[in-house]
Design an enzyme around this catalytic site. Sequence first.
Site, PDB file in Angstrom:
ATOM      1  N   HIS A  56       6.699   6.554 -14.514  1.00 11.71           N
ATOM      2  CA  HIS A  56       6.021   6.484 -13.224  1.00 11.71           C
ATOM      3  C   HIS A  56       6.568   7.556 -12.266  1.00 11.71           C
ATOM      4  CE1 HIS A  56       3.975   4.188  -9.938  1.00 11.71           C
ATOM      5  NE2 HIS A  56       4.934   4.753  -9.219  1.00 11.71           N
ATOM      6  N   GLU A  57       7.880   7.571 -12.125  1.00 15.74           N
ATOM      7  CA  GLU A  57       8.477   8.537 -11.189  1.00 15.74           C
ATOM      8  C   GLU A  57       8.307   9.969 -11.700  1.00 15.74           C
ATOM      9  OE1 GLU A  57       8.995   7.429  -8.404  1.00 15.74           O
ATOM     10  OE2 GLU A  57       9.142   5.294  -8.876  1.00 15.74           O
ATOM     11  N   HIS A  64       5.121  11.326 -10.406  1.00 16.58           N
ATOM     12  CA  HIS A  64       5.250  11.832  -9.028  1.00 16.58           C
ATOM     13  C   HIS A  64       5.951  13.201  -9.012  1.00 16.58           C
ATOM     14  CE1 HIS A  64       3.784   8.370  -6.871  1.00 16.58           C
ATOM     15  NE2 HIS A  64       4.688   7.548  -7.373  1.00 16.58           N
ATOM     16  N   GLU A 122      -0.152   8.593  -6.477  1.00 16.80           N
ATOM     17  CA  GLU A 122      -0.028   7.376  -7.281  1.00 16.80           C
ATOM     18  C   GLU A 122      -0.914   7.451  -8.529  1.00 16.80           C
ATOM     19  OE1 GLU A 122       2.367   5.638  -6.207  1.00 16.80           O
ATOM     20  OE2 GLU A 122       2.247   3.923  -7.569  1.00 16.80           O
TER      21      GLU A 122
END
Lengths: 495, 495
Positions: free
Chosen positions: A256-257, A260, A286
């Site tokens: 997830h990170e 980003h 996101e």
Amino acid sequence: MSRALIELRRRLAEVSDLESMGQLLAWDQEVVMPPAGAEWRAQQRATIERLAHERFVDDRIGELLEAATPESELDEDLIRVARRDFELARRVPPELVEELAHASSTGHEAWLRAREDSDFALFEPPMRRNVELRRRWIACFPEAERPYDALLDHYEPEMRTARAEDALALLRDGLVPLVEQAAPADDDALLHGGPFPIDAQRRLIATILRQVGAQDRQWRLDDAVHPFAATLSLDDVRLTTRYAEDDLDSIFSTLHEFGHGLYEANVDRALARSPLGTGVSSAVHESQSRLWENMVGRSPGFWRWCFPHLRAGMPERFGDCTWQDVHRAVNVVRPTLIRVSADEVTYGLHVILRFELEVALFEGGLDVADLPEAWADRTRAYLGLEVPDHAHGVLQDVHWAEGLFGYFPTYALGTIVSGQLWGRLNADIPGLDERFAAGDFAPLADWLAEKVHRWGRRLTPTEVVERATGGPLDPGPYLEYVRAKLAGASAGLIA
Amino acid sequence: MSRALIELRRRLAEVSDLESMGQLLAWDQEVVMPPAGAEWRAQQRATIERLAHERFVDDRIGELLEAATPESELDEDLIRVARRDFELARRVPPELVEELAHASSTGHEAWLRAREDSDFALFEPPMRRNVELRRRWIACFPEAERPYDALLDHYEPEMRTARAEDALALLRDGLVPLVEQAAPADDDALLHGGPFPIDAQRRLIATILRQVGAQDRQWRLDDAVHPFAATLSLDDVRLTTRYAEDDLDSIFSTLHEFGHGLYEANVDRALARSPLGTGVSSAVHESQSRLWENMVGRSPGFWRWCFPHLRAGMPERFGDCTWQDVHRAVNVVRPTLIRVSADEVTYGLHVILRFELEVALFEGGLDVADLPEAWADRTRAYLGLEVPDHAHGVLQDVHWAEGLFGYFPTYALGTIVSGQLWGRLNADIPGLDERFAAGDFAPLADWLAEKVHRWGRRLTPTEVVERATGGPLDPGPYLEYVRAKLAGASAGLIA
């Protein structure tokens, strides 16, 4: 280049440096700072945020924005975006900016203690202060049709509360029955209880990060209570994750990170140290993190590639399994209380709950004292669960502690966009899942860099979504993706 | 409080925060930053340094310094010190500051190559440039009686070249015969060659730091190529050290940096975020680091306490030893060519040599081209050694490459002050060495906090030394301390 443009660029670069410094102060506080430093750090953060704000809203910037003659499309974009930022930023008095920063930092510290003791009373006063300050902030934008519009526009330029309500209601009404119908979740025992030795998790995640493209020269991964990504420059991207012996959530939180971080790292270098040199909105950001976490991290191809590494690192646990077992387990749908460890499908409902409570706080007369009860009611309605204590309820997230209102809905909007991107990606790159199985994530990363990342803020969020996906915001493709996955699961096809 | 005083304090606090931020950017770069971030980091550091300077030399600060009405002695001290800093900072034109910064970084690059090839010719032109720019810098302070006074005053306010020459000549004339008479050094084999496993060193140093008073809530220790201490606030003190498998220098380098950190951490909290809230001078700072490194770290009491921990962590190496063996080994005197790895006693001579050459460069007509020969002559005279090549001679230190002239003597002045403090400490606290043996370092730390640390910059360096030690700068006590130690060693008493 005109003198005005040169000076404008120089001043904007300075503001950008100050913003990077703010990120460093925040990263450092979460990751390495000795805890006793918190009080002074709050002052340092307030100072840097005030200075960045002051230098940006300086009259001289306004003069330069008028005087600068663009010599390229890039200059035009720069001046347009900087002018919008300037006009919005001039609305908020510096004293309020400083109060917000200070309240955010003290709220954060209070939240840490409150969550540890599951004690809402410790949290209520700083939360009330955050809401009050944010109301003063909203009042700086009298042209907003609804109070919540001002909050939302801050993270998602041009988005409106009504549009978000419509899209998220569609998403909610699509997800609730899917969650109710999901097969009883008994296939994920493999991923629960552990022990999954943390050293082995660390090695596995280092392998995954290298494979997806995060090289040590440019990236770091550290531990943090609440995982986040910080970009200190496009050559200095810092991810954080959280390890627990009894689950493998660290894998998904890292992906997830990474989503980003990759977005920020791939912005066109020509936009660095300018207002254009960052992701365009929270929802588009996101969409990237959700895509890597879920579309990639829960795909068959990813697990065909990853499983041998998992098994090699934790042979006692996975020696007798297949990649299909793990793939099935990571796709189980089961309502739980904690957003950050929710499965892919129920996650959206956690977020919609928070969005609805925020709108109620700022527009519907919900009092801070009544948050726990409202939280419990919606958890029952959407997830069919009872909230046992505040740590598993209203105190679980850091956002409100830091005064971040208007941010949560962008998670769900981003999920919607990730569905649209995923549909387009699979149409554009045949055999994508096979590429993943071969450990080849470059075609995906390249597509995203080309269609989304490199633009930075040169396009609006709406333009980015429409150009990359071929249409406007639409929950359809995401619901379709989930339905297909769940149908495959109930037909025994998912793995 | 008067409005002017309030505004002055607020502006000075902002500058102080910016300086802390500069420390964080530097610490982060040395300790955690991914290497690819270096180019952007240089820009961030330049931005923050320029801003801190600009905000401090702003005309408004000058007006406020005139207008502010002190309401306490603290206010008077603040205004006096801030005014002195302000007047000095306004002397140097920004163009010269920029040229110095540029020459410093070119000099650094040239030095790296020159040292690697032991080639003085590569270093001579940038060194010449540094000297020439520094002469222009000196010319900004026409009230200085001697050119070198301006250099020295920058690091050691109110110190004069003539006083430093007198003190360091006394020190030199005391040390040279002591080094000549020192027993042949054959007792330190125990500390050379290792292997001293780095994990065991880390555990030992964590034990030492806890015992001397560096608690995790407020302190960090990390690895760095060149050890340093950074104080981000008085509750956030960060030490760095360097580990090598074949020596135990990490212990002494950590105690050295702890001495610096403890000074900053103990400054009166009322002085925080002001120009008063930091150590008063380089020499007084160095007196603290040298005291912890040598007077404490090489004392019998320290090793009586520490030895069991050392032996427990490295039983293969120290299983058959006594604390006396280690204590004897860490006190061996042996002239060597490299300053940073010199023993406690010869270290002062390395520094005095550099000081004398700096004075000769700026006042005595020594040409840069003649530095290597002058270096070799003095090395022969003070240490009895021949310099085999420039890398082991004039090219060994980074200071001149970066244009830092006037800093070296403060190392030796600090050593002198550490001797005076040590004498007074032992008079004030009976049985100090016994306290160390019991692992009790609090009486020492408390004494230093009370007599030296808490004052910050409220007193001048001279006042700090005179109040704490009862007299003016005097090399006598240090020479006495060394003589007693060496006499003990030659009488077999040192351990």
